[in-house]
Design a protein around this motif. Structure first.
Motif, PDB file in Angstrom:
ATOM      1  N   ASN A 103       0.826  -1.209   0.000  1.00 21.96           N
ATOM      2  CA  ASN A 103       0.000   0.000   0.000  1.00 21.96           C
ATOM      3  C   ASN A 103       0.858   1.256   0.000  1.00 21.96           C
ATOM      4  O   ASN A 103       0.574   2.230  -0.714  1.00 21.96           O
ATOM      5  N   ALA A 104       1.902   1.262   0.803  1.00 22.49           N
ATOM      6  CA  ALA A 104       2.769   2.429   0.850  1.00 22.49           C
ATOM      7  C   ALA A 104       3.487   2.624  -0.486  1.00 22.49           C
ATOM      8  O   ALA A 104       3.671   3.760  -0.945  1.00 22.49           O
ATOM      9  N   ARG A 105       3.900   1.518  -1.130  1.00 19.41           N
ATOM     10  CA  ARG A 105       4.566   1.637  -2.424  1.00 19.41           C
ATOM     11  C   ARG A 105       3.622   2.199  -3.477  1.00 19.41           C
ATOM     12  O   ARG A 105       4.020   3.061  -4.271  1.00 19.41           O
ATOM     13  N   ARG A 106       2.389   1.755  -3.485  1.00 15.33           N
ATOM     14  CA  ARG A 106       1.431   2.285  -4.447  1.00 15.33           C
ATOM     15  C   ARG A 106       1.135   3.760  -4.181  1.00 15.33           C
ATOM     16  O   ARG A 106       0.996   4.558  -5.125  1.00 15.33           O
ATOM     17  N   ALA A 107       1.070   4.116  -2.895  1.00 19.14           N
ATOM     18  CA  ALA A 107       0.853   5.533  -2.576  1.00 19.14           C
ATOM     19  C   ALA A 107       2.035   6.374  -3.028  1.00 19.14           C
ATOM     20  O   ALA A 107       1.861   7.512  -3.522  1.00 19.14           O
ATOM     21  N   LEU A 108       3.246   5.859  -2.874  1.00 15.87           N
ATOM     22  CA  LEU A 108       4.417   6.589  -3.351  1.00 15.87           C
ATOM     23  C   LEU A 108       4.392   6.772  -4.856  1.00 15.87           C
ATOM     24  O   LEU A 108       4.752   7.845  -5.380  1.00 15.87           O
ATOM     25  N   ASP A 109       3.998   5.738  -5.545  1.00 17.18           N
ATOM     26  CA  ASP A 109       3.923   5.851  -7.009  1.00 17.18           C
ATOM     27  C   ASP A 109       2.884   6.894  -7.423  1.00 17.18           C
ATOM     28  O   ASP A 109       3.131   7.701  -8.344  1.00 17.18           O
ATOM     29  N   ARG A 110       1.741   6.893  -6.761  1.00  9.70           N
ATOM     30  CA  ARG A 110       0.713   7.894  -7.091  1.00  9.70           C
ATOM     31  C   ARG A 110       1.199   9.302  -6.754  1.00  9.70           C
ATOM     32  O   ARG A 110       0.979  10.252  -7.525  1.00  9.70           O
ATOM     33  N   ALA A 111       1.864   9.430  -5.606  1.00  7.18           N
ATOM     34  CA  ALA A 111       2.368  10.755  -5.236  1.00  7.18           C
ATOM     35  C   ALA A 111       3.402  11.231  -6.231  1.00  7.18           C
ATOM     36  O   ALA A 111       3.466  12.433  -6.563  1.00  7.18           O
ATOM     37  N   ALA A 112       4.241  10.313  -6.735  1.00  7.57           N
ATOM     38  CA  ALA A 112       5.243  10.707  -7.733  1.00  7.57           C
ATOM     39  C   ALA A 112       4.581  11.201  -9.000  1.00  7.57           C
ATOM     40  O   ALA A 112       5.027  12.205  -9.602  1.00  7.57           O
ATOM     41  N   ARG A 113       3.511  10.532  -9.425  1.00  9.71           N
ATOM     42  CA  ARG A 113       2.809  10.995 -10.624  1.00  9.71           C
ATOM     43  C   ARG A 113       2.112  12.343 -10.395  1.00  9.71           C
ATOM     44  O   ARG A 113       2.119  13.227 -11.264  1.00  9.71           O
ATOM     45  N   SER A 114       1.506  12.495  -9.218  1.00 12.76           N
ATOM     46  CA  SER A 114       0.820  13.758  -8.904  1.00 12.76           C
ATOM     47  C   SER A 114       1.808  14.916  -8.823  1.00 12.76           C
ATOM     48  O   SER A 114       1.539  16.020  -9.319  1.00 12.76           O
ATOM     49  N   LEU A 115       2.956  14.661  -8.206  1.00  9.67           N
ATOM     50  CA  LEU A 115       3.961  15.720  -8.118  1.00  9.67           C
ATOM     51  C   LEU A 115       4.512  16.061  -9.493  1.00  9.67           C
ATOM     52  O   LEU A 115       4.893  17.215  -9.752  1.00  9.67           O
ATOM     53  N   GLY A 116       4.581  15.088 -10.349  1.00 14.84           N
ATOM     54  CA  GLY A 116       5.033  15.370 -11.710  1.00 14.84           C
ATOM     55  C   GLY A 116       4.066  16.232 -12.485  1.00 14.84           C
ATOM     56  O   GLY A 116       4.461  16.928 -13.433  1.00 14.84           O
ATOM     57  N   ALA A 117       2.778  16.197 -12.102  1.00 16.05           N
ATOM     58  CA  ALA A 117       1.760  17.002 -12.797  1.00 16.05           C
ATOM     59  C   ALA A 117       1.629  18.403 -12.234  1.00 16.05           C
ATOM     60  O   ALA A 117       0.786  19.192 -12.708  1.00 16.05           O
ATOM     61  N   LEU A 118       2.385  18.766 -11.216  1.00 19.67           N
ATOM     62  CA  LEU A 118       2.270  20.099 -10.618  1.00 19.67           C
ATOM     63  C   LEU A 118       2.668  21.189 -11.599  1.00 19.67           C
ATOM     64  O   LEU A 118       2.127  22.312 -11.550  1.00 19.67           O
ATOM     65  N   SER A 119       3.637  20.890 -12.449  1.00 16.58           N
ATOM     66  CA  SER A 119       4.106  21.930 -13.380  1.00 16.58           C
ATOM     67  C   SER A 119       2.981  22.377 -14.316  1.00 16.58           C
ATOM     68  O   SER A 119       2.788  23.591 -14.556  1.00 16.58           O
ATOM     69  N   SER A 120       2.234  21.446 -14.842  1.00 20.58           N
ATOM     70  CA  SER A 120       1.113  21.821 -15.716  1.00 20.58           C
ATOM     71  C   SER A 120       0.014  22.547 -14.951  1.00 20.58           C
ATOM     72  O   SER A 120      -0.613  23.495 -15.467  1.00 20.58           O
ATOM     73  N   LEU A 121      -0.250  22.097 -13.702  1.00 20.93           N
ATOM     74  CA  LEU A 121      -1.268  22.764 -12.889  1.00 20.93           C
ATOM     75  C   LEU A 121      -0.872  24.205 -12.591  1.00 20.93           C
ATOM     76  O   LEU A 121      -1.707  25.125 -12.629  1.00 20.93           O
ATOM     77  N   ARG A 122       0.418  24.416 -12.299  1.00 21.53           N
ATOM     78  CA  ARG A 122       0.871  25.785 -12.035  1.00 21.53           C
ATOM     79  C   ARG A 122       0.748  26.655 -13.279  1.00 21.53           C
ATOM     80  O   ARG A 122       0.442  27.873 -13.189  1.00 21.53           O
ATOM     81  N   ALA A 123       0.999  26.077 -14.421  1.00 19.49           N
ATOM     82  CA  ALA A 123       0.840  26.860 -15.657  1.00 19.49           C
ATOM     83  C   ALA A 123      -0.611  27.295 -15.839  1.00 19.49           C
ATOM     84  O   ALA A 123      -0.878  28.436 -16.267  1.00 19.49           O
ATOM     85  N   GLN A 124      -1.532  26.420 -15.518  1.00 21.46           N
ATOM     86  CA  GLN A 124      -2.947  26.792 -15.609  1.00 21.46           C
ATOM     87  C   GLN A 124      -3.298  27.888 -14.616  1.00 21.46           C
ATOM     88  O   GLN A 124      -4.100  28.788 -14.903  1.00 21.46           O
ATOM     89  N   VAL A 125      -2.683  27.808 -13.395  1.00 24.96           N
ATOM     90  CA  VAL A 125      -2.957  28.843 -12.400  1.00 24.96           C
ATOM     91  C   VAL A 125      -2.444  30.182 -12.871  1.00 24.96           C
ATOM     92  O   VAL A 125      -3.125  31.217 -12.763  1.00 24.96           O
ATOM     93  N   ARG A 126      -1.241  30.211 -13.414  1.00 28.02           N
ATOM     94  CA  ARG A 126      -0.678  31.471 -13.847  1.00 28.02           C
ATOM     95  C   ARG A 126      -1.429  32.046 -15.053  1.00 28.02           C
ATOM     96  O   ARG A 126      -1.541  33.254 -15.205  1.00 28.02           O
ATOM     97  N   SER A 127      -1.963  31.179 -15.878  1.00 26.73           N
ATOM     98  CA  SER A 127      -2.708  31.649 -17.055  1.00 26.73           C
ATOM     99  C   SER A 127      -4.171  31.953 -16.738  1.00 26.73           C
ATOM    100  O   SER A 127      -4.863  32.572 -17.551  1.00 26.73           O
ATOM    101  N   GLY A 128      -4.673  31.463 -15.598  1.00 30.89           N
ATOM    102  CA  GLY A 128      -6.065  31.691 -15.215  1.00 30.89           C
ATOM    103  C   GLY A 128      -7.040  30.848 -15.998  1.00 30.89           C
ATOM    104  O   GLY A 128      -8.234  31.182 -16.077  1.00 30.89           O
TER     105      GLY A 128
END
Length: 776
Positions: A103-128
């Protein structure tokens, strides 16, 4: 296989079983220690993940404020940079984890994918280009994955129940902080839209309820100290302010303006998040300390168990090795005693017992008791019994050796007695022959008398051989030193085929001391006899003598078939180390030479010749050498090579032709005291002297002091006539076929060369000394 290896194999089997069972016993403790170590690493990563979740929550609040028009881009940029630093630290921690549960390994994998998507989310925030709802949902997924990793740690196998409760309580506190962060976003969205909607109201109430439930889980699973920390932290003015704002916002109706301003709410909610984060850090530190203490305790337990097992095994090994070493040491002592007895003790006893008078009147039993026991301490076990048996064997061996020495001594005394009687009879016979020779005038009968005289000389040499083998020597001592040429002549007169001896180059200043004259002559006589016996009868045996620094070298060269290298090595070994026993009668002369040479420090060695035959080389040390005065020629200061002091003027041996010799022909070799003394008195002779014949090979001396050889000359023993060269018609001698140089001639040339170099060096030394005296 050696005994120590046998003992090692005997101990290896039980030790292997003990090590195997010890490993099985240590496996659980070691596994628990490894699990505790992995759990410590995962808890440390969870603490870093909690810090990252807090930064994500702050970034979410800044992003919501920016999208809703309540914040600015600089605050969002600052929050994003802080989040990125925490992401890097979390990834480094996560990369070093091993053995993470499912369970912890799967959570780590999901967190790694979510953290990798932060860059695109921040771009959307800056663009509104995104909504506040979508923005809050995506940030919520990142925080949920980080919280799921902590929940997975609590569900791992092998984790202690108390530690699992603490991990769950810490995760509940993180959930409570997430609920308050969601409330912050919900209120900010309501303030931006002009009031709560039914959905936002439910979300706000759900946040308050989730916060309360999470704190309940914290109070139930966590220790009481954690509740105290939380209550004290949330009882301050900042916590009371946010709580008052929260109550006011909760009383606001749907579609009604929120009484609290966005700035007030953001500051108050941010302060509450900071307070909760401080409690989280203390809780995470306490969890990590608990896990570390548990790991230390498990590692200590595993080490203690391993130490006990290792000490037990080491003790068993040490005890076994100590006992085995005692056994091996005692066995090695027996072995060393056996080797010492076999290679040193018994040979030394045999050597001592082989000397004349070694028993000194003691019986063989007394000699055996006197040598003692080779094994001192034996003991009462089987090894001790072997030692006692070995001592008994040693005692019996020494007793038998003493008994054999006693028999040998008796035999030697008998042999010496027979030899002395034979010497007396020979002396009587020589006296009678002297008496007859004085009154005899018939040459033919005189020749027969001389033959009998020579036979008596040979008999006397055999008698002396028996005396030497019996441990005694020749009792006669010369009154003065004798030159080496005379000693060689005396040695040749003691052999049967004396006419085959040819004198080569002999240094004029080499003499033998009086005490060693008879023994040196005896040695040379045995070597000459051996050379004449084992060489063709038509060949001659050459003798050369030269000085080499402080020594003198005598070479006896024959032209026989020679001996093989193996047999020559055996004979040289026997010459270097004389036997203590009587020896083989067939090689009696070899044993006699070895004993006489050892008595005076003389070195006798057989060497291979350049041509056919063997070279017997006798090295006379300085202790048996003397120097006789020699007159040097007037020209050049050097005497011609081959010139020697004149030997006795009477012919020592008869010629082959059988014609009448001088009155003293056939005289005995070495004069001693008594009736044979007259045979060595020099007398006149009309025939050429021995020294003249010895010098016939040297034509003169070169400018450098080296001898110059005369062509087509042959030096031979006086009286050993050879056919003269055939004459050609007209009186000219016929040219003979060239005769290849034999080993005796090579020895003569080497001796002449060495002699010339020595005289040249002495002349230079005398010249330097004279110059020094004149300069002084």
């Amino acid at each position: 296989m050696r005994i120590n290896r046998r003992l090692a194999l005997l101990v290896t089997a039980p030790l292997t079983v003990a090590v195997a069972f010890s490993g099985l016993a240590l496996a659980p403790a070691t596994n628990h220690a490894l699990q505790a170590h992995r759990l410590t690493a995962m808890v440390t990563a969870a603490a870093v993940g909690a810090d990252l979740a807090d930064r994500v929550q702050r970034e979410r609040a800044a992003a919501t404020a920016l999208v809703s028009g309540q914040g600015d881009a600089d605050a969002f940029r600052t929050a994003s940079a802080a989040t990125d630093r925490r992401v890097t630290a979390f990834r480094q921690r996560a990369a070093g984890l091993s053995g993470v549960p499912g369970n912890a390994r799967r959570a780590l994998d999901r967190a790694a994918r979510s953290l990798g998507a932060l860059s695109s989310l921040r771009a959307q925030v800056r663009s509104g280009s995104t909504t506040v709802s979508a923005l809050a949902f995506r940030y919520r997924i990142v925080v949920a994955d980080l919280g799921g990793y902590r929940e997975g740690i609590a569900q791992a196998d092998g984790v202690d129940a108390g530690i699992a409760d603490r991990v769950r309580a810490a995760a509940a506190l993180s959930e409570a902080a997430e609920y308050t962060a969601q409330q912050q976003v919900t209120v900010a969205r309501a303030q931006a839209s002009g009031g709560f909607t039914p959905a936002s109201r439910r979300a706000f109430d759900a946040g308050r309820l989730g916060y309360t439930e999470s704190l309940g889980v914290l109070y139930d699973l966590g220790p009481g100290q954690w509740r105290t920390w939380l209550e004290r932290t949330l009882s301050g003015p900042k916590a009371l302010t946010v709580r008052r704002y929260e109550d006011a916002i909760g009383r606001s109706g749907a579609r009604a303006d929120v009484e609290v301003t966005p700035g007030q709410w953001q500051r108050a909610s941010a302060d509450r998040q900071t307070l909760l984060r401080s409690v989280q850090r203390r809780v995470d530190a306490d969890v990590l300390a608990t896990v570390s203490d548990t790991r230390t305790a498990l590692v200590r337990t595993a080490l203690i168990e391993a130490l006990v097992v290792v000490l037990t095994l080491v003790g068993a090994v040490v005890l076994t090795v100590r006992i085995g070493r005692v056994m091996v040491r005692r066995l090695r002592a027996l072995r060393d005693a056996a080797h010492q007895v076999a290679h040193t003790g018994l040979p030394a006893v045999m050597s001592e017992l082989s000397r004349p008078g070694a028993l000194r009147g003691a019986t063989p039993e007394e000699v055996a008791e006197r040598t003692g026991a080779p094994v001192a301490a034996t003991g009462g076990d089987e090894i001790g019994e072997v030692g006692e048996a070995f001592n008994a064997v040693h005692h019996e061996a020494v007793r038998l050796a003493a008994q054999q020495a006693h028999a040998h001594a008796q035999f030697a005394e008998t042999l010496v007695g027979v030899a002395r009687r034979g010497a007396q009879l020979t002396s009587v016979m020589v006296s009678e022959l002297d008496t007859v020779q004085r009154d005899e005038a018939d040459p033919r009968r005189m020749q027969h008398l001389f033959a009998l005289d020579h036979l008596a000389v040979r008999m006397e040499r055999n008698t002396n051989n028996l005396l030497v083998l019996g441990g005694y020597g020749n009792a006669r001592v010369r009154p003065a030193d004798v030159d080496c040429a005379t000693v060689v002549v005396a040695a040749a007169q003691q052999i049967e085929r004396f006419e085959r001896v040819s004198l080569g180059l002999i240094e004029p200043d080499v003499a033998v001391t009086a005490r060693a004259v008879h023994d040196v002559a005896h040695i040379l006589a045995e070597l000459l006899d051996n050379a004449t016996r084992f060489s063709p009868p038509e060949t001659t045996v050459g003798v050369t003598v030269w000085r080499l620094r402080d020594r003198a070298v005598v070479q006896v060269v024959d032209e026989g078939v020679g001996i093989s290298a193996e047999r020559r090595a055996v004979r040289n070994a026997a010459l270097r180390e004389p036997q203590s026993g009587i020896g083989d009668v067939r090689f009696m002369g070899l044993h006699v030479v070895a004993r006489l040479a050892a008595r005076h420090g003389i070195v006798v060695e057989l060497r291979d010749s350049a041509g056919p035959g063997t070279i017997a080389e006798v090295t006379l040390p300085a202790s048996v050498l003397a120097t006789v005065p020699v007159e040097l020629p007037a020209q050049g200061g050097d005497m011609a090579e081959g010139a020697r002091p004149a030997p006795p003027r009477r012919r020592a041996v008869p010629e082959r032709s059988g014609r009448r010799q001088g009155a003293d022909a056939g005289a005995a070799p070495d004069p001693g005291d008594g009736p044979r003394e007259r045979h060595n008195e020099p007398s006149a002779s009309t025939e050429p002297s021995v020294s003249a014949e010895r010098g016939s090979r040297v034509a003169g001396v070169s400018a450098s002091g080296l001898p110059v050889r005369r062509r087509d000359t042959t030096q031979r023993w006086p009286g050993a006539g050879r056919d003269t060269p055939q004459q050609r018609p007209g009186g000219a001698p016929a040219r003979q076929a060239p005769r290849r140089r034999d080993s005796r001639q090579v020895s003569d040339v080497l001796a002449a060369y060495t002699s010339g170099v020595s005289r040249s060096a002495r002349r230079r030394e005398r010249t330097a000394a004279d110059d020094t005296e004149r300069s002084e």
